[in-house]
Design a protein around this motif. Structure first.
Motif, mmCIF file in Angstrom:
data_model
loop_
_atom_site.group_PDB
_atom_site.id
_atom_site.type_symbol
_atom_site.label_atom_id
_atom_site.label_comp_id
_atom_site.label_asym_id
_atom_site.label_seq_id
_atom_site.Cartn_x
_atom_site.Cartn_y
_atom_site.Cartn_z
ATOM 1 N N GLU A 134 0.859 -1.177 0.000
ATOM 2 C CA GLU A 134 0.000 0.000 0.000
ATOM 3 C C GLU A 134 0.895 1.227 0.000
ATOM 4 O OE1 GLU A 134 -3.091 2.307 2.933
ATOM 5 O OE2 GLU A 134 -2.955 0.130 3.112
ATOM 6 N N LYS A 135 0.686 2.069 -0.979
ATOM 7 C CA LYS A 135 1.474 3.295 -1.108
ATOM 8 C C LYS A 135 0.801 4.398 -0.289
ATOM 9 C CE LYS A 135 4.515 5.426 -4.059
ATOM 10 N NZ LYS A 135 5.907 5.351 -3.808
ATOM 11 N N ARG A 136 1.595 5.068 0.553
ATOM 12 C CA ARG A 136 1.123 6.210 1.344
ATOM 13 C C ARG A 136 2.134 7.326 1.178
ATOM 14 N NH1 ARG A 136 0.227 2.908 6.830
ATOM 15 N NH2 ARG A 136 -1.107 1.299 5.961
ATOM 16 N N GLY A 137 1.787 8.282 0.365
ATOM 17 C CA GLY A 137 2.728 9.361 0.075
ATOM 18 C C GLY A 137 3.931 8.801 -0.658
ATOM 19 N N THR A 138 5.111 9.039 -0.101
ATOM 20 C CA THR A 138 6.326 8.545 -0.755
ATOM 21 C C THR A 138 6.747 7.177 -0.231
ATOM 22 O OG1 THR A 138 7.712 9.692 0.859
ATOM 23 C CG2 THR A 138 7.214 10.868 -1.189
ATOM 24 N N TRP A 139 6.060 6.666 0.789
ATOM 25 C CA TRP A 139 6.442 5.399 1.395
ATOM 26 C C TRP A 139 5.492 4.281 1.003
ATOM 27 C CZ3 TRP A 139 11.130 5.318 3.109
ATOM 28 C CH2 TRP A 139 11.702 6.489 3.605
ATOM 29 N N SER A 140 6.028 3.090 0.986
ATOM 30 C CA SER A 140 5.227 1.891 0.738
ATOM 31 C C SER A 140 5.192 1.051 1.999
ATOM 32 C CB SER A 140 5.827 1.076 -0.407
ATOM 33 O OG SER A 140 5.719 1.778 -1.615
ATOM 34 N N TYR A 141 4.000 0.559 2.320
ATOM 35 C CA TYR A 141 3.812 -0.298 3.485
ATOM 36 C C TYR A 141 3.433 -1.693 3.004
ATOM 37 C CZ TYR A 141 4.079 3.814 6.409
ATOM 38 O OH TYR A 141 4.521 4.944 7.048
ATOM 39 N N TYR A 142 4.015 -2.680 3.643
ATOM 40 C CA TYR A 142 3.836 -4.067 3.225
ATOM 41 C C TYR A 142 3.198 -4.871 4.347
ATOM 42 C CZ TYR A 142 6.836 -2.744 -0.593
ATOM 43 O OH TYR A 142 7.346 -2.123 -1.702
ATOM 44 N N SER A 143 2.295 -5.760 3.958
ATOM 45 C CA SER A 143 1.673 -6.668 4.919
ATOM 46 C C SER A 143 1.573 -8.050 4.296
ATOM 47 C CB SER A 143 0.290 -6.159 5.339
ATOM 48 O OG SER A 143 -0.531 -5.995 4.212
ATOM 49 N N LEU A 144 1.486 -9.054 5.155
ATOM 50 C CA LEU A 144 1.382 -10.430 4.680
ATOM 51 C C LEU A 144 0.030 -10.670 4.032
ATOM 52 C CD1 LEU A 144 2.797 -12.442 7.716
ATOM 53 C CD2 LEU A 144 3.978 -11.873 5.595
ATOM 54 N N VAL A 145 0.025 -11.436 2.984
ATOM 55 C CA VAL A 145 -1.225 -11.910 2.386
ATOM 56 C C VAL A 145 -1.598 -13.168 3.169
ATOM 57 C CG1 VAL A 145 -2.298 -12.872 0.325
ATOM 58 C CG2 VAL A 145 -0.706 -10.942 0.122
ATOM 59 N N GLN A 146 -2.677 -13.078 3.919
ATOM 60 C CA GLN A 146 -3.084 -14.194 4.773
ATOM 61 C C GLN A 146 -3.333 -15.455 3.944
ATOM 62 O OE1 GLN A 146 -2.987 -14.096 8.164
ATOM 63 N NE2 GLN A 146 -2.099 -12.090 7.751
ATOM 64 N N GLY A 147 -2.726 -16.536 4.383
ATOM 65 C CA GLY A 147 -2.938 -17.829 3.738
ATOM 66 C C GLY A 147 -2.047 -18.117 2.551
ATOM 67 N N ALA A 148 -1.241 -17.154 2.111
ATOM 68 C CA ALA A 148 -0.430 -17.369 0.905
ATOM 69 C C ALA A 148 0.603 -18.469 1.094
ATOM 70 C CB ALA A 148 0.242 -16.071 0.476
ATOM 71 N N LEU A 149 1.307 -18.460 2.213
ATOM 72 C CA LEU A 149 2.316 -19.499 2.452
ATOM 73 C C LEU A 149 1.684 -20.880 2.595
ATOM 74 C CD1 LEU A 149 4.814 -17.616 4.767
ATOM 75 C CD2 LEU A 149 5.307 -18.569 2.518
ATOM 76 N N PRO A 150 0.655 -21.033 3.414
ATOM 77 C CA PRO A 150 0.035 -22.360 3.500
ATOM 78 C C PRO A 150 -0.517 -22.849 2.157
ATOM 79 C CG PRO A 150 -0.664 -21.017 5.352
ATOM 80 C CD PRO A 150 0.099 -20.120 4.409
#
Length: 112
Positions: A84-100
């Protein structure tokens, strides 16, 4: 000495995989084949807010921002992280269930 007939009698049933699906699985496993990417996933998973900014991830890895951004992009492209882009920074979060899901897709073929 094992004969051809013995091998055929004990060989597990072959399960085929579509080449396109194999390529998709390979992208995921390739993304996980780097220690820095594994570290990034664990750092993000450990965040109380469930997300992390690139600026918070460079120091723990001891890597520059462009290198960390590259690794994050690989993880996003493989479907393990969302961005998710917020201004000049990007924030990252895990996609739930992707690894399993990745491991399930592989083991469902070997468990048969």
């Amino acid at each position: 000495m094992t004969t051809q007939t013995d091998c055929q009698a004990t060989a597990p049933a072959r399960v085929s995989i579509d080449p396109e699906e194999a390529a998709e699985l390979a992208v995921g496993f390739k993304a996980l084949a780097d220690p820095n990417r594994i570290t990034l996933l664990t750092l993000i998973a450990a965040e109380q807010k469930g997300e992390a900014c690139v600026c918070d991830l460079t120091e723990p890895l001891g890597l520059g921002q462009p290198t960390v951004s590259h690794h994050l992009k690989v993880l996003v492209d493989a479907g393990f992280l969302s961005r998710e882009k917020r201004g000049t920074w990007s924030y990252y979060s895990l996609v739930q269930g992707a690894l399993p899901e990745l491991f399930h897709a592989m083991t469902e073929r070997t468990d048969q």
